[in-house]
Design a protein around this motif. Structure first.
Motif, PDB file in Angstrom:
ATOM      1  N   GLU A 182      43.665  45.672  42.727  1.00 30.29           N
ATOM      2  CA  GLU A 182      43.283  46.354  41.483  1.00 30.29           C
ATOM      3  C   GLU A 182      42.128  47.327  41.753  1.00 30.29           C
ATOM      4  OE1 GLU A 182      40.631  44.643  38.031  1.00 30.29           O
ATOM      5  OE2 GLU A 182      42.672  43.861  37.853  1.00 30.29           O
ATOM      6  N   GLY A 183      41.153  46.883  42.530  1.00 30.85           N
ATOM      7  CA  GLY A 183      40.020  47.744  42.884  1.00 30.85           C
ATOM      8  C   GLY A 183      40.450  48.946  43.708  1.00 30.85           C
ATOM      9  N   LEU A 184      41.422  48.761  44.604  1.00 33.49           N
ATOM     10  CA  LEU A 184      41.926  49.881  45.408  1.00 33.49           C
ATOM     11  C   LEU A 184      42.668  50.896  44.550  1.00 33.49           C
ATOM     12  CD1 LEU A 184      43.083  47.954  48.594  1.00 33.49           C
ATOM     13  CD2 LEU A 184      41.129  49.524  48.405  1.00 33.49           C
ATOM     14  N   ASP A 185      43.364  50.420  43.515  1.00 35.56           N
ATOM     15  CA  ASP A 185      44.009  51.364  42.584  1.00 35.56           C
ATOM     16  C   ASP A 185      42.956  52.261  41.939  1.00 35.56           C
ATOM     17  OD1 ASP A 185      46.553  50.321  43.088  1.00 35.56           O
ATOM     18  OD2 ASP A 185      46.550  49.045  41.288  1.00 35.56           O
ATOM     19  N   ALA A 186      41.866  51.662  41.477  1.00 32.59           N
ATOM     20  CA  ALA A 186      40.779  52.438  40.861  1.00 32.59           C
ATOM     21  C   ALA A 186      40.131  53.361  41.897  1.00 32.59           C
ATOM     22  CB  ALA A 186      39.734  51.492  40.257  1.00 32.59           C
ATOM     23  N   TRP A 187      39.944  52.863  43.123  1.00 27.97           N
ATOM     24  CA  TRP A 187      39.328  53.668  44.178  1.00 27.97           C
ATOM     25  C   TRP A 187      40.190  54.873  44.523  1.00 27.97           C
ATOM     26  CZ3 TRP A 187      40.287  54.835  49.413  1.00 27.97           C
ATOM     27  CH2 TRP A 187      39.186  55.361  50.108  1.00 27.97           C
ATOM     28  N   GLU A 188      41.501  54.693  44.565  1.00 26.06           N
ATOM     29  CA  GLU A 188      42.382  55.830  44.861  1.00 26.06           C
ATOM     30  C   GLU A 188      42.339  56.878  43.751  1.00 26.06           C
ATOM     31  OE1 GLU A 188      46.016  55.649  47.159  1.00 26.06           O
ATOM     32  OE2 GLU A 188      45.823  53.451  47.097  1.00 26.06           O
TER      33      GLU A 188
ATOM     34  N   LEU B 182      32.312  54.424  36.492  1.00 24.28           N
ATOM     35  CA  LEU B 182      32.999  53.316  35.812  1.00 24.28           C
ATOM     36  C   LEU B 182      33.156  52.128  36.752  1.00 24.28           C
ATOM     37  CD1 LEU B 182      35.793  55.229  33.847  1.00 24.28           C
ATOM     38  CD2 LEU B 182      33.787  54.053  32.887  1.00 24.28           C
ATOM     39  N   MET B 183      33.512  52.404  38.001  1.00 25.39           N
ATOM     40  CA  MET B 183      33.637  51.318  38.978  1.00 25.39           C
ATOM     41  C   MET B 183      32.287  50.658  39.235  1.00 25.39           C
ATOM     42  SD  MET B 183      36.344  52.698  41.823  1.00 25.39           S
ATOM     43  CE  MET B 183      36.373  51.097  42.687  1.00 25.39           C
ATOM     44  N   LEU B 184      31.238  51.466  39.354  1.00 25.50           N
ATOM     45  CA  LEU B 184      29.902  50.913  39.582  1.00 25.50           C
ATOM     46  C   LEU B 184      29.477  50.019  38.427  1.00 25.50           C
ATOM     47  CD1 LEU B 184      28.118  54.043  41.072  1.00 25.50           C
ATOM     48  CD2 LEU B 184      28.422  51.844  42.241  1.00 25.50           C
ATOM     49  N   ALA B 185      29.711  50.461  37.212  1.00 24.53           N
ATOM     50  CA  ALA B 185      29.312  49.677  36.042  1.00 24.53           C
ATOM     51  C   ALA B 185      30.064  48.350  35.980  1.00 24.53           C
ATOM     52  CB  ALA B 185      29.562  50.485  34.774  1.00 24.53           C
ATOM     53  N   ALA B 186      31.301  48.348  36.429  1.00 21.59           N
ATOM     54  CA  ALA B 186      32.115  47.139  36.332  1.00 21.59           C
ATOM     55  C   ALA B 186      31.936  46.177  37.501  1.00 21.59           C
ATOM     56  CB  ALA B 186      33.590  47.535  36.243  1.00 21.59           C
ATOM     57  N   SER B 187      31.395  46.655  38.618  1.00 17.89           N
ATOM     58  CA  SER B 187      31.458  45.791  39.799  1.00 17.89           C
ATOM     59  C   SER B 187      30.134  45.538  40.506  1.00 17.89           C
ATOM     60  CB  SER B 187      32.434  46.378  40.812  1.00 17.89           C
ATOM     61  OG  SER B 187      31.951  47.609  41.313  1.00 17.89           O
ATOM     62  N   THR B 188      29.054  46.073  40.033  1.00 17.86           N
ATOM     63  CA  THR B 188      27.796  45.892  40.753  1.00 17.86           C
ATOM     64  C   THR B 188      26.753  45.212  39.871  1.00 17.86           C
ATOM     65  OG1 THR B 188      27.067  48.109  40.145  1.00 17.86           O
ATOM     66  CG2 THR B 188      28.191  47.871  42.254  1.00 17.86           C
ATOM     67  N   ALA B 189      25.704  44.768  40.518  1.00 14.87           N
ATOM     68  CA  ALA B 189      24.600  44.108  39.827  1.00 14.87           C
ATOM     69  C   ALA B 189      23.307  44.709  40.356  1.00 14.87           C
ATOM     70  CB  ALA B 189      24.652  42.607  40.089  1.00 14.87           C
TER      71      ALA B 189
ATOM     72  N   LEU C 179      33.519  40.745  45.675  1.00 11.88           N
ATOM     73  CA  LEU C 179      32.572  41.199  46.676  1.00 11.88           C
ATOM     74  C   LEU C 179      33.067  42.491  47.329  1.00 11.88           C
ATOM     75  CD1 LEU C 179      30.877  39.110  49.398  1.00 11.88           C
ATOM     76  CD2 LEU C 179      32.212  41.083  50.037  1.00 11.88           C
ATOM     77  N   LEU C 180      34.349  42.533  47.701  1.00 12.52           N
ATOM     78  CA  LEU C 180      34.894  43.729  48.343  1.00 12.52           C
ATOM     79  C   LEU C 180      34.875  44.935  47.417  1.00 12.52           C
ATOM     80  CD1 LEU C 180      37.915  42.338  50.375  1.00 12.52           C
ATOM     81  CD2 LEU C 180      35.795  43.324  51.258  1.00 12.52           C
ATOM     82  N   VAL C 181      35.208  44.731  46.153  1.00 10.60           N
ATOM     83  CA  VAL C 181      35.183  45.853  45.207  1.00 10.60           C
ATOM     84  C   VAL C 181      33.760  46.374  45.074  1.00 10.60           C
ATOM     85  CG1 VAL C 181      35.574  46.548  42.812  1.00 10.60           C
ATOM     86  CG2 VAL C 181      37.290  45.159  43.991  1.00 10.60           C
ATOM     87  N   SER C 182      32.779  45.486  45.008  1.00  7.08           N
ATOM     88  CA  SER C 182      31.375  45.917  44.946  1.00  7.08           C
ATOM     89  C   SER C 182      30.985  46.682  46.201  1.00  7.08           C
ATOM     90  CB  SER C 182      30.441  44.709  44.791  1.00  7.08           C
ATOM     91  OG  SER C 182      30.633  44.090  43.555  1.00  7.08           O
ATOM     92  N   LEU C 183      31.315  46.141  47.349  1.00  8.19           N
ATOM     93  CA  LEU C 183      30.995  46.766  48.628  1.00  8.19           C
ATOM     94  C   LEU C 183      31.616  48.155  48.722  1.00  8.19           C
ATOM     95  CD1 LEU C 183      29.810  46.278  51.554  1.00  8.19           C
ATOM     96  CD2 LEU C 183      32.141  45.629  52.163  1.00  8.19           C
ATOM     97  N   ILE C 184      32.881  48.255  48.386  1.00  5.84           N
ATOM     98  CA  ILE C 184      33.594  49.534  48.461  1.00  5.84           C
ATOM     99  C   ILE C 184      33.033  50.534  47.450  1.00  5.84           C
ATOM    100  CG2 ILE C 184      35.825  50.591  47.908  1.00  5.84           C
ATOM    101  CD1 ILE C 184      37.097  48.110  49.366  1.00  5.84           C
TER     102      ILE C 184
END
Length: 185
Positions: free
Chosen positions: A53-59, A76-83, A109-114
């Protein structure tokens, strides 16, 4: 404190996973270990689903039409996956920063890292430094880490293939213009 793994390594991992998506949780874990990540637990099907799911958003970030759209999608990805960033020495190899909560499942963890790695890659090297191969029939994603920032192809093979294609296209019209029966020296 040593440099954290966010940035080039994370964005290259994202491209690798996007171009050849893992089919199982075990494959995901193996590829993470091969990329140098210290895994704290077993990978699960939920982890695999989360990273896919995270890779779909990343692409979508990769394929953004312009810098503003790319930034908006990545925000949007940063807001949803980081702290909040925090210092950690979780594997005993030295203090470093994490941009995620402690004890997250591998997929999160991977989605945050990416996500953070991609943000650091783009603001540090240039918002144009993600793309797809310039060869029409190749959809491979790449993170441009070149010195010049002008990468257009996913590999030297594709660059060569496109150069040959362009050369042949230039040669063909001149051959077609020669009258029948005439010879070139």
């Amino acid at each position: 404190m040593h440099l954290n793994p966010y940035g080039e390594a994370a964005v290259k991992l994202a491209a690798d996973l996007a171009n050849d998506r893992p089919a199982t949780a075990a494959e995901l874990a193996d590829r993470c270990r091969a990329a140098g990540l210290a895994l704290e637990g077993q990978a699960t099907r939920a982890d695999l689903d989360r990273i896919l799911e995270g890779l779909d958003a990343w692409e979508r970030v990769v394929d953004a039409a312009d810098e503003d759209e790319r930034a908006a999608l990545l925000n949007l990805m940063l807001a949803a996956s980081t702290a909040h960033p925090r210092l950690t020495n979780h594997v005993g190899d030295g203090w470093h920063l994490h941009y995620r909560d402690n004890r997250q499942p591998l997929g999160s963890l991977l989605v945050s890292l990416i996500t953070v790695g991609t943000a650091l890659h783009l603001v540090g090297r240039g918002m144009h430094r993600l793309g797809r191969c310039g060869v029409t029939e190749c959809a491979t994603v790449f993170a441009d880490t070149s010195r010049t920032g002008r990468q257009r192809y996913c590999s030297q093979r594709c660059a060569n293939r496109d150069a040959v294609r362009r050369h042949r296209a230039r040669a063909t019209p001149s051959a077609a213009r020669q009258p029948t029966g005439s010879r070139s020296a």
